[in-house]
Motif scaffolding. Sequence first.
Motif, mmCIF file in Angstrom:
data_model
loop_
_atom_site.group_PDB
_atom_site.id
_atom_site.type_symbol
_atom_site.label_atom_id
_atom_site.label_comp_id
_atom_site.label_asym_id
_atom_site.label_seq_id
_atom_site.Cartn_x
_atom_site.Cartn_y
_atom_site.Cartn_z
ATOM 1 N N ASN A 391 0.816 -1.222 -0.087
ATOM 2 C CA ASN A 391 -0.003 0.059 0.170
ATOM 3 C C ASN A 391 0.668 1.109 -0.010
ATOM 4 O O ASN A 391 0.589 2.141 0.854
ATOM 5 C CB ASN A 391 -1.028 0.040 1.148
ATOM 6 N N GLY A 392 1.916 1.132 -0.905
ATOM 7 C CA GLY A 392 2.917 2.354 -0.826
ATOM 8 C C GLY A 392 3.824 2.422 0.239
ATOM 9 O O GLY A 392 4.410 1.155 0.432
ATOM 10 N N LEU A 393 4.324 3.331 0.652
ATOM 11 C CA LEU A 393 5.301 3.133 1.723
ATOM 12 C C LEU A 393 5.055 2.635 2.970
ATOM 13 O O LEU A 393 3.828 3.347 3.612
ATOM 14 C CB LEU A 393 5.843 4.514 2.023
ATOM 15 N N LEU A 394 5.349 1.678 3.634
ATOM 16 C CA LEU A 394 5.169 1.189 5.011
ATOM 17 C C LEU A 394 6.259 1.736 5.926
ATOM 18 O O LEU A 394 7.476 1.836 6.003
ATOM 19 C CB LEU A 394 5.192 -0.209 5.021
ATOM 20 N N ARG A 395 5.692 2.060 6.996
ATOM 21 C CA ARG A 395 6.503 2.875 7.997
ATOM 22 C C ARG A 395 5.996 2.553 9.466
ATOM 23 O O ARG A 395 4.774 2.883 9.569
ATOM 24 C CB ARG A 395 6.682 4.273 7.665
ATOM 25 N N ALA A 396 6.936 2.416 10.551
ATOM 26 C CA ALA A 396 6.258 2.447 12.032
ATOM 27 C C ALA A 396 6.900 3.937 12.517
ATOM 28 O O ALA A 396 7.815 4.273 12.235
ATOM 29 C CB ALA A 396 7.435 1.340 12.697
ATOM 30 N N GLU A 397 6.059 4.125 13.511
ATOM 31 C CA GLU A 397 6.276 5.336 14.095
ATOM 32 C C GLU A 397 6.566 5.147 15.526
ATOM 33 O O GLU A 397 7.208 5.988 16.396
ATOM 34 C CB GLU A 397 4.973 6.261 14.150
ATOM 35 N N LYS A 398 6.272 3.815 16.302
ATOM 36 C CA LYS A 398 6.432 3.638 17.467
ATOM 37 C C LYS A 398 7.580 2.778 17.700
ATOM 38 O O LYS A 398 8.193 2.721 18.440
ATOM 39 C CB LYS A 398 5.474 3.145 18.270
ATOM 40 N N GLY A 399 7.325 1.516 17.025
ATOM 41 C CA GLY A 399 8.461 0.622 17.300
ATOM 42 C C GLY A 399 7.889 -0.780 16.298
ATOM 43 O O GLY A 399 6.873 -0.906 15.786
ATOM 44 N N VAL A 400 8.837 -1.618 16.156
ATOM 45 C CA VAL A 400 8.858 -2.693 15.347
ATOM 46 C C VAL A 400 9.085 -4.121 16.111
ATOM 47 O O VAL A 400 10.109 -3.874 16.733
ATOM 48 C CB VAL A 400 9.459 -2.774 13.950
#
Length: 458
Positions: A391-400
């Motif tokens: 779905n385009g750019l996948l990005r975490a903002e808190k943690g993985v």
Amino acid sequence: MSPAGVPDRWRSVLPHLAEPLPPDHTPQTASGSGVQVNLPMELVRQSVRPKEFWDIPAEVVDAYRAFRPTPLWRAKGFERAVGARVPVYVKYEGGNISGSHKLNTALAQAYYYARAGVKELVSGTGAGQWGTALAAACALFGMKCTVFMVGNSLRRKPYRGTLMRTLGATVHASPTTLTEVAKQAEAGVNSLSLAIGEAVEYASRTEGAAFCIGSGETYSILHQSVIGLEAADQLAALDAEFDAVVGCVGAGSNFGGIALPFFASAAEAGTEPPLLVAAESSTTPKLTRGTYAYDRTDATGTGPMEAMYTIGSSYPIPDSHSAGLRFHGAAKVLSAMRHRDEIAATAVGQVQALDAGRLFTRGEMVLPAPESGHALAAAASLAGGGAEGSNGLLRAEKGVVVCVSGHGYLDLGAYQQLLDGELTDEAPDPQALRLAMGGLDPVDGARQLTGAGAGHGR
């Protein structure tokens, strides 16, 4: 959880799906029936009943205690190496005799098959982790074991065969001269689909034997839920914040095991689940470039046709060191969730995967399998600048949170090629992909994907 910290119940995602899974289609042979797999009724029930929690048999819990709970930690060394913006938490499944998560379902399946009176389990394996896990489980429950292993992988990793034979299994390099399906295969075909096909045929004609599969079936994903259940408790104990969960995908048991318990928990609570990211091999891009259609799970052509994201079982998958990911389709549970935008996917090349594995080894003192390197590469991207995904750019903002599904001590030849600069990636042939998918029957409402960034979002 049991007093020892080992889960004593598996958790199913089926009650939380928006609609039932599409039914299988059973192709008819000249004799009027397909290959019959002798599946114990409890495994059938685990595949179809929308029951959330399933008691784990005491004998299986006892076997789990030899290696569970498995460790989870914050991978600070890996974070520094990849320039992560957010924490990366690792759940490690490599500390057992099989070296991977596969033992979680192998023990459960061997228990149920033994109770059903089966004397021998037969299966196909790619990288050898599943074959090793099944050999160990059969040894524990007093059963014979026969394994057809992808020949290229066995030649690269002969000690996988040695370990399986040490555990009492008979190991064949696929393709063999033992089965009709291998004799009829195109020259040069060397895939997990063919190895599975040989195992299905061999089991069907061997008295007291049953075919047994370790990854794509709904019950095997259920058994792997111990990974996510443990991880949830361990993360809570660390007071960890995260908004993405990653696992590599061959057919899907590892990813399903780490990710689906988080989906079920969010559904139960009525909250938004984390971003669930399936990291697949760029040589076998079913979730990023495949189609949602009915396809066969093996090379016999007589087993059930399942609704799956697939690049076509006839597609000649390019060779790679990540043999465990070289399966043409994704599990029907994951495929249905992918179709409904409930999971995302990204494709990773083996050079990027093994380089992530190298960095993880230096930072965390654990050598991951090449398959696990795909998940680590995806986790590094999510924690950094973002990953190109479904779905385009996948990005975490808190943690993985990432599952390292197994160790790479029998894959050092792959790392040697990486260090020597000899490792390359072979891109899928677009025309061959179109041909392999062209004759498939799409699931209602499905469409073919066209690239790593195409298709549904989360």
